[in-house]
Design a protein around this motif. Sequence first.
Motif, mmCIF file in Angstrom:
data_model
loop_
_atom_site.group_PDB
_atom_site.id
_atom_site.type_symbol
_atom_site.label_atom_id
_atom_site.label_comp_id
_atom_site.label_asym_id
_atom_site.label_seq_id
_atom_site.Cartn_x
_atom_site.Cartn_y
_atom_site.Cartn_z
ATOM 1 N N SER A 1 -0.952 -9.099 -4.254
ATOM 2 C CA SER A 1 -0.197 -9.912 -3.339
ATOM 3 C C SER A 1 1.101 -9.590 -3.217
ATOM 4 C CB SER A 1 -0.505 -11.414 -3.589
ATOM 5 O OG SER A 1 -0.144 -11.548 -5.042
ATOM 6 N N GLU B 1 9.857 7.950 -8.438
ATOM 7 C CA GLU B 1 8.425 7.478 -7.970
ATOM 8 C C GLU B 1 8.006 8.223 -6.739
ATOM 9 O OE1 GLU B 1 7.214 3.293 -7.013
ATOM 10 O OE2 GLU B 1 6.100 3.632 -8.904
ATOM 11 N N ALA C 1 4.649 -4.304 1.935
ATOM 12 C CA ALA C 1 4.233 -4.761 0.536
ATOM 13 C C ALA C 1 4.604 -6.428 0.539
ATOM 14 C CB ALA C 1 4.634 -4.071 -0.966
ATOM 15 N N ASN D 1 -4.079 -10.094 -7.380
ATOM 16 C CA ASN D 1 -3.921 -8.601 -7.339
ATOM 17 C C ASN D 1 -3.280 -8.134 -6.103
ATOM 18 O OD1 ASN D 1 -3.932 -8.562 -10.153
ATOM 19 N ND2 ASN D 1 -6.067 -8.056 -10.214
ATOM 20 N N THR E 1 6.105 -6.029 -6.875
ATOM 21 C CA THR E 1 7.078 -5.619 -5.792
ATOM 22 C C THR E 1 8.350 -6.519 -5.828
ATOM 23 O OG1 THR E 1 5.106 -4.756 -4.498
ATOM 24 C CG2 THR E 1 7.270 -4.794 -3.512
HETATM 25 P P1 ADP Z 1 0.617 -7.539 -7.659
HETATM 26 O O1 ADP Z 1 1.759 -7.350 -8.555
HETATM 27 O O2 ADP Z 1 0.682 -8.975 -6.895
HETATM 28 O O3 ADP Z 1 -0.451 -7.026 -8.192
HETATM 29 P P2 ADP Z 1 2.228 -5.258 -6.247
HETATM 30 O O4 ADP Z 1 3.342 -5.774 -6.003
HETATM 31 O O5 ADP Z 1 1.920 -4.344 -7.241
HETATM 32 O O6 ADP Z 1 0.940 -6.475 -6.348
HETATM 33 O O7 ADP Z 1 1.484 -4.501 -4.763
HETATM 34 C C1 ADP Z 1 1.530 -5.212 -3.721
HETATM 35 C C2 ADP Z 1 1.231 -3.983 -2.409
HETATM 36 O O8 ADP Z 1 1.867 -2.899 -2.509
HETATM 37 C C3 ADP Z 1 -0.350 -3.489 -2.822
HETATM 38 O O9 ADP Z 1 -0.824 -3.498 -1.535
HETATM 39 C C4 ADP Z 1 -0.180 -2.168 -3.353
HETATM 40 O O10 ADP Z 1 -0.939 -1.445 -3.109
HETATM 41 C C5 ADP Z 1 1.361 -1.694 -2.894
HETATM 42 N N1 ADP Z 1 1.908 -0.801 -3.827
HETATM 43 C C6 ADP Z 1 2.441 -1.150 -5.418
HETATM 44 N N2 ADP Z 1 2.983 -0.119 -5.597
HETATM 45 C C7 ADP Z 1 3.062 1.094 -4.775
HETATM 46 C C8 ADP Z 1 3.809 2.213 -4.749
HETATM 47 N N3 ADP Z 1 4.378 2.495 -5.882
HETATM 48 N N4 ADP Z 1 3.368 2.782 -3.619
HETATM 49 C C9 ADP Z 1 3.036 2.437 -2.462
HETATM 50 N N5 ADP Z 1 2.261 1.083 -2.560
HETATM 51 C C10 ADP Z 1 2.268 0.417 -3.594
#
Ligand code: ADP
Length: 619
Positions: free
Chosen positions: A405, A127, A383, A403, A409
């Motif tokens: 939150s 990634e 995150a 979304n 992650t």
């Molecule tokens: P959810 O599943 O609740 O929608 P995520 O876990 O996807 O939230 O995201 C949590 C935070 O981490 C968000 O601020 C998102 O922008 C950030 N984020 C998610 N994936 C990545 C990534 N691959 N690289 C950088 N930041 C990320």
Amino acid sequence: MTANKRAEGSEKITLKEHIALIRRGLRMLRSFDTKAFSFHLLASAVGSLAPYLPMYMSAVLIDLILEGGRLREAGICAALTVGLTFAVRMLEAWLDEARDERDWLQELGELWAFSEKAMSLSYQSIEDRETSLLRERVEKDNQSGANMWELMHRSKAALSAAISIITAMIMLSPLFIGPALSLTAKLIILALIVISTAIKIVSARLASEHQYAQSELSARWNLVFEHTNEYLFSEGKDMRLYGTGSMIVEKNRQVRDETAALKTEHQKKKALISLPDSVFRGAVQTVIYIILIVSAMRGGVSTGSIIKYAGCLLALMSSSSDLLNSVTQLLLNNRFLRRYFSYFDIPNEMYQGSLTVEKRDDREYYVEFRDVSFRYPNTDVWALRHLNARFRVGGKLAVVGENGSGKTTFIKLLCRLYDPTEGVITLNGVDIRKYDYDEYMKLFSVVFQDFRLFDFTVGQNVAASTVIDGERMKLVLSQAGIAERINELPEGAGTYIDKGYDGSGVIFSGGEKQKIALARALYRDAPFIILDEPTASLDPEAEYDIYTRFSAIAGDRTAVYISHRLASCRFCDMIAVFDRGSIVQTGSHDELLGEKDGKYAELWGAQAQYYAADEDKKE
Ligand code: ADP
């Protein structure tokens, strides 16, 4: 240190590093296909000897004729010259042919090594944009002929030049050891060879800088071209709509013209640098001929030997030049090889654990997040922050929240796609990093929101293998609610998904693909099964239906449901509410609704209004 920083080629390479890079490269080349490698080297060794045979034999032949026309011997000698030359050339051609036949195996070997490395990389590395940039860059270097191809061909040329030098020196030894030439003539010839070698060293070094710059430009241009082409040949709805195509073509043309101009400039400089070398070599050839002819006239060498010695001296000079050239190119290639190996050297930190995951028939697993915080690589935003959670595997867990939150992650950390930046996650009290990575991974089946199916058959997608358990396949397809649709197809589970591999493939709808992805998760029979909003594109009621139906099939597995819609998960035993990277509440639906000031009640209120509005519209 990140991948690209490791790959930056700005600092100098020491002699020790040069040798290590070439040795590692040759070992790797050999591992791609040992036979191809050996044929390459043998062919160049034989090829380098081939010109000396007629040179030597012709000298003998001329002398025999001039010495009084011993025709019989001369005839035998001529036949031998032709026969031996023919035999050597045939051997060379056979080796070349055998090598050509195996060349593709060598190429395949390299491709396979690349894919194998990609497969062994952790998700975190894949990634990481720096890793993908490095991989793309190395691929472009390869396309422009650098790395393994260059190493193979320059090593061959170096070997062939070295053999040629040794042969020439052996053949020239009587000339220099014996009295054939005066001391002055010997010294002049030696001085000329030394000077021409020195000129070659300097010009090769200077030219190699321009060549490196040219290769860098080619690789960069290929990278730009490929990216823009990808865009131009993609569906490009917005490109057609906004007419961005011509802008891209124009931009492409600009970059191409600039690159071409720079390359031409480097090419001109390279040609200019090699001019003194060519001029001097021409002059040296003339002097050598004059010295040998004078010496022959004085009776120092035979007439036939003039051809032999002149040929050998010129071959010695051109082989020295070839050797220097090959070595310079090999050293130049090392700048690329360093980048090449930096891709193969990306470590996989995930593979450090060795503990076996306890196989429990009762599937009693406890998972705990202890003060876990996480930042994505190359970002400075948390995150997840100070996350604490403990849950027993076996129930139905919901992870809800708005979304962004941190829900996905949280799952990525649980499955060890990433390791926490701070804190620990334990499984039955043991830090999950201590478990064998592959074994730990097998505990989970996840259907991600952006799940991916491959252009293989339905069966291969579901089984994630070419070996398929037919009964199990039938069961999971029907549990996922897609069996009927698949059975209607003439090829059944043997039907290809999409048309990437096979024109007869079927393009399934988004909903059907989701069901196939669910079947894949069920087929794996892992103790954890996680649905990370694969249904987000469906309406809330459809999501609720799928989640509850899935709950019945999940059996004794731990099912984790993730959604930003609270209603979809209200049936779960335990609900964890996420807010800005932390779990702010846990409990059942009723308990959480009871906490009037809590996040859950707030979200429920907001979403209920939305559903009500939706219902009103339907009426
Ligand atoms: P959810 O599943 O609740 O929608 P995520 O876990 O996807 O939230 O995201 C949590 C935070 O981490 C968000 O601020 C998102 O922008 C950030 N984020 C998610 N994936 C990545 C990534 N691959 N690289 C950088 N930041 C990320």
